[in-house]
Design an enzyme around this catalytic site. Sequence first.
Site, PDB file in Angstrom:
ATOM      1  N   LYS A  56      -3.221  -8.704  -7.654  1.00  0.00           N
ATOM      2  CA  LYS A  56      -2.833  -7.483  -8.334  1.00  0.00           C
ATOM      3  C   LYS A  56      -1.454  -6.624  -7.871  1.00  0.00           C
ATOM      4  O   LYS A  56      -0.546  -6.578  -8.652  1.00  0.00           O
ATOM      5  CB  LYS A  56      -3.933  -6.363  -8.402  1.00  0.00           C
ATOM      6  CG  LYS A  56      -5.175  -6.913  -8.991  1.00  0.00           C
ATOM      7  CD  LYS A  56      -6.071  -5.861  -8.988  1.00  0.00           C
ATOM      8  CE  LYS A  56      -6.513  -5.458  -7.668  1.00  0.00           C
ATOM      9  NZ  LYS A  56      -7.316  -6.292  -6.877  1.00  0.00           N
ATOM     10  N   THR A  57      -1.507  -6.676  -6.444  1.00  0.00           N
ATOM     11  CA  THR A  57      -0.320  -6.045  -5.922  1.00  0.00           C
ATOM     12  C   THR A  57       0.875  -6.745  -6.110  1.00  0.00           C
ATOM     13  O   THR A  57       2.046  -6.573  -6.522  1.00  0.00           O
ATOM     14  CB  THR A  57      -0.509  -5.690  -4.287  1.00  0.00           C
ATOM     15  OG1 THR A  57      -1.483  -5.006  -4.480  1.00  0.00           O
ATOM     16  CG2 THR A  57       0.557  -5.080  -3.847  1.00  0.00           C
ATOM     17  N   ASP A 264      -0.388   1.038  -8.575  1.00  0.00           N
ATOM     18  CA  ASP A 264      -1.221   0.257  -7.715  1.00  0.00           C
ATOM     19  C   ASP A 264      -2.841   1.078  -7.286  1.00  0.00           C
ATOM     20  O   ASP A 264      -2.638   2.387  -7.440  1.00  0.00           O
ATOM     21  CB  ASP A 264      -0.700  -0.083  -6.505  1.00  0.00           C
ATOM     22  CG  ASP A 264      -1.508  -1.536  -5.823  1.00  0.00           C
ATOM     23  OD1 ASP A 264      -2.438  -2.281  -6.548  1.00  0.00           O
ATOM     24  OD2 ASP A 264      -0.783  -1.962  -4.858  1.00  0.00           O
ATOM     25  N   GLU A 265      -3.806   0.257  -7.172  1.00  0.00           N
ATOM     26  CA  GLU A 265      -5.096   0.983  -6.704  1.00  0.00           C
ATOM     27  C   GLU A 265      -5.292   2.079  -7.690  1.00  0.00           C
ATOM     28  O   GLU A 265      -5.784   3.123  -7.296  1.00  0.00           O
ATOM     29  CB  GLU A 265      -4.919   1.644  -5.331  1.00  0.00           C
ATOM     30  CG  GLU A 265      -4.390   0.564  -4.162  1.00  0.00           C
ATOM     31  CD  GLU A 265      -5.562  -0.283  -3.729  1.00  0.00           C
ATOM     32  OE1 GLU A 265      -6.601  -0.359  -4.150  1.00  0.00           O
ATOM     33  OE2 GLU A 265      -5.140  -1.203  -3.007  1.00  0.00           O
ATOM     34  N   GLN A 295     -13.545  -1.614  -5.594  1.00  0.00           N
ATOM     35  CA  GLN A 295     -12.807  -1.066  -4.633  1.00  0.00           C
ATOM     36  C   GLN A 295     -12.362   0.471  -4.687  1.00  0.00           C
ATOM     37  O   GLN A 295     -11.600   0.943  -3.782  1.00  0.00           O
ATOM     38  CB  GLN A 295     -11.493  -1.847  -4.099  1.00  0.00           C
ATOM     39  CG  GLN A 295     -11.818  -3.376  -3.768  1.00  0.00           C
ATOM     40  CD  GLN A 295     -10.455  -4.081  -3.510  1.00  0.00           C
ATOM     41  OE1 GLN A 295      -9.962  -3.904  -2.638  1.00  0.00           O
ATOM     42  NE2 GLN A 295     -10.035  -4.863  -4.384  1.00  0.00           N
ATOM     43  N   ARG A 645     -10.963  -8.378   3.039  1.00  0.00           N
ATOM     44  CA  ARG A 645      -9.592  -8.341   3.611  1.00  0.00           C
ATOM     45  C   ARG A 645      -9.524  -9.665   4.398  1.00  0.00           C
ATOM     46  O   ARG A 645      -8.535 -10.082   4.831  1.00  0.00           O
ATOM     47  CB  ARG A 645      -9.734  -7.461   4.713  1.00  0.00           C
ATOM     48  CG  ARG A 645      -9.884  -5.929   4.290  1.00  0.00           C
ATOM     49  CD  ARG A 645      -8.965  -5.620   3.171  1.00  0.00           C
ATOM     50  NE  ARG A 645      -9.590  -5.652   1.884  1.00  0.00           N
ATOM     51  CZ  ARG A 645      -8.762  -5.954   0.763  1.00  0.00           C
ATOM     52  NH1 ARG A 645      -7.637  -5.966   0.791  1.00  0.00           N
ATOM     53  NH2 ARG A 645      -9.587  -5.899  -0.279  1.00  0.00           N
TER      54      ARG A 645
END
Length: 767
Positions: A56-57, A264-265, A295, A645
């Site tokens: 995504k990032t 983002d996020e 998330q 992660r």
Amino acid sequence: MIQDGPTTGLAGVDRHPTDQDSWGPRLAAILNPPQLEAVTAPDGPLLVFAGAGSGKTRVLTYRIAHLIESGRAQPDGILAVTFTNKAAREMRQRIESLLGAGQAEGPAGSPGTPGRGERPASWGGSPAWMGTFHNICGRVLRRDGHLIGVDRSYVIYDEGDRLSAVKRAMAGLGLDEKRFPPNAVVGRISTAKNEIQGPTEYAAAASDYFSEVVARVYPVYEGFLRDASGLDFDDLLLKVVRLWQEDERSLERWRHRFRHVLVDEYQDTNRVQYTLVKLLAEEHRNLCVVGDDDQSIYRFRGADVRNILSFERDFPEARVIKLEQNYRSTQSILDAAHAVIKAVADRADKRLWTDRGAGEKVFVAQVYDEQEEAEAIAAEVRRLVARDGSLNDIAVLYRTNAQSRALEEVMVRQGIPYKLVGGVRFYERREVKDALAYLRVMFNPNDTVAFNRVVNVPRRKVGDKTVQVLEAAARQRGISVWDLLAAEARPAGITASAAEGLQEFRALVEGLRRELDRHPLPEVIEMTLARTGLQAWVSDGSEEGAERWQNLLELKGLAAEYSGLRGMEALGRFLEDAALVSDVDSLDEAKPGLTLITLHMVKGLEFPVVFMAGMEEGLLPHIRAIEEPGGIDEERRLCYVGMTRAMRRLYLFHAFRRHLFGNANLNLPSRFLNDLPEEIVERPAGSSRSTGANRASVLDAVSRQPAAPAPPPVQRYREGQRVSHRAFGPGVVVKSTLTRSDEELIVRFDNVGIKILSASLAPLETA
Ligand code: ATP
Ligand code: MG
């Protein structure tokens, strides 16, 4: 084959001359088809909704590069919001390298202001704006804040400042801090601001006694801030919302400027952030948001996962793209994370896959206590590094900051360098705060918190009483303390010696302010340290003093980035950036060391090897969450963020006993561990649910603990017996009690004092 976006494509637009042949094929080669679709999608709302590590990032970054490269946007027409300033910095560098040196001056930041600043050098012809909501709003307010009465030289009140302002407000109202914890009041005010509630709205909605108390503090607190031209972190966002709601022309200008908004996020936006984004983008609708409902972990700060789930309602014409291929982790890690997250009730189901293969199993082990946990991690870290791993590839994640202490102690003892994210921050060190307070008063003499902090540092015979008298006198005359001091050498009610001290302080600050016009910022900081006496004060010959001095020099060093700007402007930006640095921003990847970081801070990052410490009931899920509605789901998401992660190897540790917050607790393994399918789990050899082969590592030591107590209990120790514990050293049994399933021991250790132990689990040997 080059695959372009459905309607707009690279083929159809002018390309940048330097990249004519390589850009399109390069994109197709480094993005999978849905990623490519998201990167090249035409103008209009776009939602990329996907699980962890699916790119995504990366998509966001490439989309910005593509917008610029294809000529659809100028760099300065782009606004990108990231979770940390560090993320923005990385994005900027990435775009720079993608577009090549020829366009580097675009999004790369102008020379001389790289790094923490994240800001363009000037308004016109500047690069893309990238940063956190706070960072971006701070910049908007510097420019337009005056339209709603925000002083151009406003100062940012950090957490400590805001707490002291609330305490002052409470004292003024005669409210008892014991009955009404100031921290809780701060929290309520913050929540209100994130919900876009001012004091009046808040008071109207107050429905219980505590809220009513907060409703009385809130306006007084706001008054303090106003008098001091102070804004707290939440104000930065709230004021911009107010600005855009009240001043149509300002909104128009910003809408016109930022024709492309990317976030983002997005799953962690709260109401005020959501409102900002909507205000800015609802007209041109060029809004690209990426996020993952799984998330969403900032509910306690007002984040509302519904913002992402309702994107399609707000923007019905939105293109929605899902990404399912994960490029970060092995399949075992993904399966483990999925097992934990799939139990969350209210989620959009999605499952990630990878072509990286199953990889190693997820390692789960029980340890005796946090000490042993830290030792086991340290030993495994050593083993990994010895097998040519790098410390920088490894992170240890935990739920609460308090858990870092045991880890740090062992790392220090064993000489393993580490980087702690979220310890006492550089900018929160006392000497640094003192120096910053001086700079703040220089920047804005009405900054009362800063004024109060340093007016008597070093001592000038100006006590609290004097400050109170002074404040009252200034209020009565309707002027600021600073103006009062300028008008009267000795205001009524002030002793002669205090008046002398005050005038000395004023002359000092005024003198330094003048230097700002003549010298670059680092030099002015040096003068400040010398003339205020801070330098002499910290340099007391002690080792601590030397360290403090180093910190002050570091502060001066940081100011070098702003040397290119004019005095007051340089100072203003320097102070703003200092106030907005987050814990993660200071994580330096290049510095060698193991990363110690909380689950909340680790969002968006990735590491080849991840240890999660404290996988226990009460810790993850956290005790507070267990009782709250929806709390367990939030903890599941936090656990999912942690697990995802890891790129190659994931270790999960749980301790039988843990000392935390001054108590020793017997902890059960986290319920999340029960969700893991046994076929992807590896346990130390000899443990009750062992499946794995014998590993030549520290984990053998761990495995010496049986995972469960062995019934029936027999008395193995007697009072007065000498014993030796692997971690605590030698000691003597004070008391032995048989319980239903175990033998409980009280042991007085020679070095660490009394401990209560379980005979079946403690690594004890008779001496
Ligand atoms: P998170 O949800 O954790 O924020 P994300 O969805 O933002 O994750 P990224 O951080 O963008 O994911 O990507 C995860 C990793 O996968 C990165 O190392 C990225 O470089 C890599 N990656 C993403 N897409 C691809 C691709 N098409 N080819 C190769 N590597 C990729
Ligand atoms: Mg990401």
